[in-house]
Design a protein around this motif. Structure first.
Motif, PDB file in Angstrom:
ATOM      1  N   GLU B   9       0.768  -1.246   0.029  1.00 40.29           N
ATOM      2  CA  GLU B   9      -0.071   0.186   0.164  1.00 40.29           C
ATOM      3  C   GLU B   9       0.914   1.269   0.052  1.00 40.29           C
ATOM      4  O   GLU B   9       1.773   1.506   0.595  1.00 40.29           O
ATOM      5  CB  GLU B   9      -0.933  -0.090   1.327  1.00 40.29           C
ATOM      6  CG  GLU B   9      -2.027  -1.201   1.251  1.00 40.29           C
ATOM      7  CD  GLU B   9      -2.754  -1.105   2.523  1.00 40.29           C
ATOM      8  OE1 GLU B   9      -3.549  -2.135   2.688  1.00 40.29           O
ATOM      9  OE2 GLU B   9      -2.854   0.129   3.122  1.00 40.29           O
ATOM     10  N   ALA B  10       0.320   2.231  -0.574  1.00 41.51           N
ATOM     11  CA  ALA B  10       1.083   3.593  -0.709  1.00 41.51           C
ATOM     12  C   ALA B  10       1.154   4.068   0.614  1.00 41.51           C
ATOM     13  O   ALA B  10       0.291   3.825   1.464  1.00 41.51           O
ATOM     14  CB  ALA B  10       0.551   4.433  -1.779  1.00 41.51           C
ATOM     15  N   LEU B  11       2.257   4.719   1.139  1.00 40.72           N
ATOM     16  CA  LEU B  11       2.277   5.479   2.233  1.00 40.72           C
ATOM     17  C   LEU B  11       2.085   7.240   1.845  1.00 40.72           C
ATOM     18  O   LEU B  11       2.844   7.674   1.288  1.00 40.72           O
ATOM     19  CB  LEU B  11       3.774   5.457   2.848  1.00 40.72           C
ATOM     20  CG  LEU B  11       4.045   6.117   4.121  1.00 40.72           C
ATOM     21  CD1 LEU B  11       3.190   5.471   5.405  1.00 40.72           C
ATOM     22  CD2 LEU B  11       5.495   5.820   4.440  1.00 40.72           C
ATOM     23  N   GLY B  16       7.209  17.470   5.521  1.00 40.12           N
ATOM     24  CA  GLY B  16       7.862  17.686   6.993  1.00 40.12           C
ATOM     25  C   GLY B  16       7.834  16.855   8.061  1.00 40.12           C
ATOM     26  O   GLY B  16       9.002  16.593   8.866  1.00 40.12           O
ATOM     27  N   LYS B  17       7.012  15.807   7.820  1.00 39.58           N
ATOM     28  CA  LYS B  17       7.052  14.769   8.404  1.00 39.58           C
ATOM     29  C   LYS B  17       8.144  13.572   8.303  1.00 39.58           C
ATOM     30  O   LYS B  17       8.821  13.461   7.247  1.00 39.58           O
ATOM     31  CB  LYS B  17       5.564  13.944   8.574  1.00 39.58           C
ATOM     32  CG  LYS B  17       4.521  14.751   8.902  1.00 39.58           C
ATOM     33  CD  LYS B  17       4.591  14.927  10.429  1.00 39.58           C
ATOM     34  CE  LYS B  17       3.037  15.636  10.772  1.00 39.58           C
ATOM     35  NZ  LYS B  17       3.136  16.103  12.286  1.00 39.58           N
ATOM     36  N   HIS B  76      14.247   5.325   6.629  1.00 39.65           N
ATOM     37  CA  HIS B  76      13.475   6.622   7.039  1.00 39.65           C
ATOM     38  C   HIS B  76      13.914   7.921   6.154  1.00 39.65           C
ATOM     39  O   HIS B  76      15.058   7.802   5.925  1.00 39.65           O
ATOM     40  CB  HIS B  76      14.257   7.019   8.485  1.00 39.65           C
ATOM     41  CG  HIS B  76      13.767   5.625   9.576  1.00 39.65           C
ATOM     42  ND1 HIS B  76      12.583   5.545  10.163  1.00 39.65           N
ATOM     43  CD2 HIS B  76      14.604   4.712   9.719  1.00 39.65           C
ATOM     44  CE1 HIS B  76      12.776   4.416  11.059  1.00 39.65           C
ATOM     45  NE2 HIS B  76      13.896   4.008  10.650  1.00 39.65           N
ATOM     46  N   ILE B  77      12.976   8.686   6.009  1.00 41.21           N
ATOM     47  CA  ILE B  77      13.150   9.812   5.290  1.00 41.21           C
ATOM     48  C   ILE B  77      12.498  11.021   6.339  1.00 41.21           C
ATOM     49  O   ILE B  77      11.611  11.116   6.709  1.00 41.21           O
ATOM     50  CB  ILE B  77      12.862  10.075   3.787  1.00 41.21           C
ATOM     51  CG1 ILE B  77      12.891   9.112   3.140  1.00 41.21           C
ATOM     52  CG2 ILE B  77      12.869  11.269   3.153  1.00 41.21           C
ATOM     53  CD1 ILE B  77      12.295   9.105   1.704  1.00 41.21           C
ATOM     54  N   THR B  78      13.608  11.884   6.870  1.00 43.49           N
ATOM     55  CA  THR B  78      13.110  12.846   7.752  1.00 43.49           C
ATOM     56  C   THR B  78      12.981  14.166   7.059  1.00 43.49           C
ATOM     57  O   THR B  78      13.326  14.437   6.041  1.00 43.49           O
ATOM     58  CB  THR B  78      14.215  13.251   8.770  1.00 43.49           C
ATOM     59  OG1 THR B  78      15.432  13.442   8.219  1.00 43.49           O
ATOM     60  CG2 THR B  78      14.551  11.867   9.745  1.00 43.49           C
ATOM     61  N   ALA B  79      12.053  14.996   7.694  1.00 39.67           N
ATOM     62  CA  ALA B  79      11.817  16.368   7.157  1.00 39.67           C
ATOM     63  C   ALA B  79      11.238  16.078   5.576  1.00 39.67           C
ATOM     64  O   ALA B  79      11.973  16.730   4.560  1.00 39.67           O
ATOM     65  CB  ALA B  79      12.851  17.207   7.182  1.00 39.67           C
ATOM     66  N   SER B  80      10.439  15.164   5.286  1.00 35.11           N
ATOM     67  CA  SER B  80      10.114  14.701   4.011  1.00 35.11           C
ATOM     68  C   SER B  80       9.514  15.844   3.071  1.00 35.11           C
ATOM     69  O   SER B  80       8.857  17.091   3.756  1.00 35.11           O
ATOM     70  CB  SER B  80       8.933  13.654   3.959  1.00 35.11           C
ATOM     71  OG  SER B  80       7.868  14.060   4.818  1.00 35.11           O
ATOM     72  N   GLN B  81       9.704  15.806   1.891  1.00 33.60           N
ATOM     73  CA  GLN B  81       9.402  16.902   0.875  1.00 33.60           C
ATOM     74  C   GLN B  81       8.534  16.360  -0.259  1.00 33.60           C
ATOM     75  O   GLN B  81       8.611  15.121  -0.638  1.00 33.60           O
ATOM     76  CB  GLN B  81      10.712  17.586   0.421  1.00 33.60           C
ATOM     77  CG  GLN B  81      11.514  18.278   1.440  1.00 33.60           C
ATOM     78  CD  GLN B  81      12.947  18.446   0.596  1.00 33.60           C
ATOM     79  OE1 GLN B  81      13.152  18.216  -0.412  1.00 33.60           O
ATOM     80  NE2 GLN B  81      13.874  19.055   1.734  1.00 33.60           N
TER      81      GLN B  81
END
Lengths: 115, 109
Positions: B9-11, B16-17, B76-81
């Motif tokens: 499933e897509a996330l 920013g999360k 993990h990707i922090t501060a996502s864009q």
């Protein structure tokens, strides 16, 4: 930045015809690979090539497939007699060495459509 | 046979999360695990590699963990864009790569 290139970007062929997909790997890389990705499915390994010979191949890579490095820059995948189920994106990749510790650089792919 | 599972499933997350993607594998004990990014109609692009004796690896906003007991890697990707929106592929292999099907990440503004 060096990159892997592939031609053509899209190839349409009739069932039973032969196709050759071409790739130019990054120049100082020693290992070359072909993968395929059927629409909506995962990227699947086909074959790896080192020192002018196949080093590993998957069950998909049967007698209909062959690879060649005809000169110092090109790396080709030939499908002898295409089937409908060969329709997929074909990606060429290269890496500095063959161990999993080296990242693989992928080309943009050739979309093969068999009608 | 080797099996790699990624969330099908897509996330969907907000800009920013932190996005966390999971890769589970069975019937395999890889020495290395790699993560790639794939945009629609394009080839995979290498992001990070982690070795079996490394617990964690970081690169800018990316972090990968590798738990060989659980047979799991987290990405993990922090501060996502929004530009991080893509499909992320887990790949295992000591010479050739076996890919998971990937998880699509959608980052909304």
């Amino acid at each position: 930045e060096p990159e892997v290139t592939q031609t053509p970007s899209h190839q349409v062929t009739q069932m039973g015809q032969e196709v050759i997909l071409r790739c130019v790997p990054i120049s100082n890389h020693l290992y070359f690979y072909w993968y395929r990705q059927i629409l909506g499915q995962k990227v699947e390994f086909l074959v790896s090539f080192y020192n002018n010979e196949i080093s590993e191949k998957s069950e998909i890579f049967d007698d209909q497939f062959s690879v060649e490095r005809p000169d110092g820059s090109n790396f080709t995948l030939k499908i002898r007699s295409t089937k409908l189920e060969d329709s997929a994106m074909y990606f060429c990749a290269s890496s500095e060495a063959g161990l999993g510790t080296y990242e693989q650089y992928f080309g943009p792919g050739t979309r093969l459509t068999v009608t | 046979s080797q099996k790699i599972e990624q969330n099908s499933e897509a996330l969907n997350i907000q800009e920013g999360k932190t996005a966390t993607l999971t890769c589970n594998y069975t019937n395999y004990s890889p020495a290395y695990l790699q993560w790639y990014r794939q945009d629609p109609g394009r080839g995979p692009v290498f992001l990070l590699l982690i070795r079996e004796n490394e617990k964690e690896k970081r690169k800018e906003r990316l972090k990968v963990t590798f738990d060989t007991t659980l047979k799991q890697s987290l990405f993990h990707i922090t501060a996502s864009q929004p530009a991080d929106s893509a499909t992320y592929l887990c790949a295992l292999g000591d010479s050739t790569l076996t890919f998971g099907k990937g998880t699509m990440l959608l980052v909304s503004p």
